[in-house]
Design a protein around this motif. Structure first.
Motif, short mmCIF file in Angstrom:
data_model
loop_
_atom_site.label_atom_id
_atom_site.label_comp_id
_atom_site.label_asym_id
_atom_site.label_seq_id
_atom_site.Cartn_x
_atom_site.Cartn_y
_atom_site.Cartn_z
N CYS A 80 0.80 -1.22 0.00
CA CYS A 80 0.00 0.00 0.00
C CYS A 80 0.83 1.27 0.00
O CYS A 80 0.35 2.32 -0.40
N HIS A 81 2.07 1.17 0.44
CA HIS A 81 2.91 2.36 0.59
C HIS A 81 4.20 2.19 -0.19
O HIS A 81 5.28 2.14 0.37
N THR A 82 4.06 2.10 -1.49
CA THR A 82 5.20 1.80 -2.35
C THR A 82 6.24 2.92 -2.39
O THR A 82 7.35 2.71 -2.86
N GLY A 83 5.90 4.08 -1.87
CA GLY A 83 6.84 5.19 -1.85
C GLY A 83 7.74 5.22 -0.63
O GLY A 83 8.66 6.02 -0.55
N ILE A 84 7.51 4.34 0.33
CA ILE A 84 8.35 4.33 1.53
C ILE A 84 9.45 3.29 1.40
O ILE A 84 9.29 2.28 0.71
N LEU A 85 10.56 3.56 2.04
CA LEU A 85 11.67 2.61 2.02
C LEU A 85 11.64 1.67 3.20
O LEU A 85 12.11 0.55 3.13
#
Length: 145
Positions: free
Chosen positions: A82-87
């Motif tokens: 769901c949060h593909t922008g977080i590392l």
């Protein structure tokens, strides 16, 4: 959170399972148990890394037992999908950040928890969490969404 519902439904449809271990295997997300004192966990129960030496990994305390362990793994899988922008993201019981609430929601949806509203009507949230074998704090957050 219809968009998370759609992710869960698509995932279950694509892989034919709700089992977090099978899903992580299909998605090539490694699961590694660590001692809770590990510097990687940094005081968290689990930690998701998108790019750790070229791999996606969920590090999880090897002291957690089921069903809590499976819930935490589902929560971290929620971050991955769901949060593909977080590392990276870490699981704490008291996280109230928007992304943490979304990951908790994902974990509940993937768990496909069902219950009899009449049976649970007179129960406190703590009792409901115990009855359904789910963590109290994430349930409390879900109720307050």
């Amino acid at each position: 959170m219809q968009w998370i519902d759609n992710i869960v439904l698509g995932l279950v449809d694509e892989y034919g399972t709700r089992d977090v271990y099978e899903l992580c295997d299909c998605l090539e997300i490694e699961i590694r148990g660590l001692d809770p004192s590990s510097i990687i966990l940094n005081g968290h129960e689990a930690f998701y890394y998108r790019h750790f030496n070229g791999a996606e990994i969920i590090f999880i305390s090897n002291k957690l037992e089921n069903p809590l362990k499976e819930f935490v793994l589902k929560h971290e899988l929620g971050h991955a999908l769901c949060h593909t922008g977080i590392l990276s993201a870490g699981f704490l019981y008291s996280n109230i950040h928007k992304l943490e609430k979304q990951a908790n929601y994902f974990a509940f949806k993937l768990s496909d928890i069902s219950f009899d509203k009449v049976e649970l009507r007179e129960m406190t949230l703590e009792q409901i969490a115990s009855c359904l074998e789910i963590p109290y704090e994430p349930l409390k957050q879900l109720v307050n969404l």
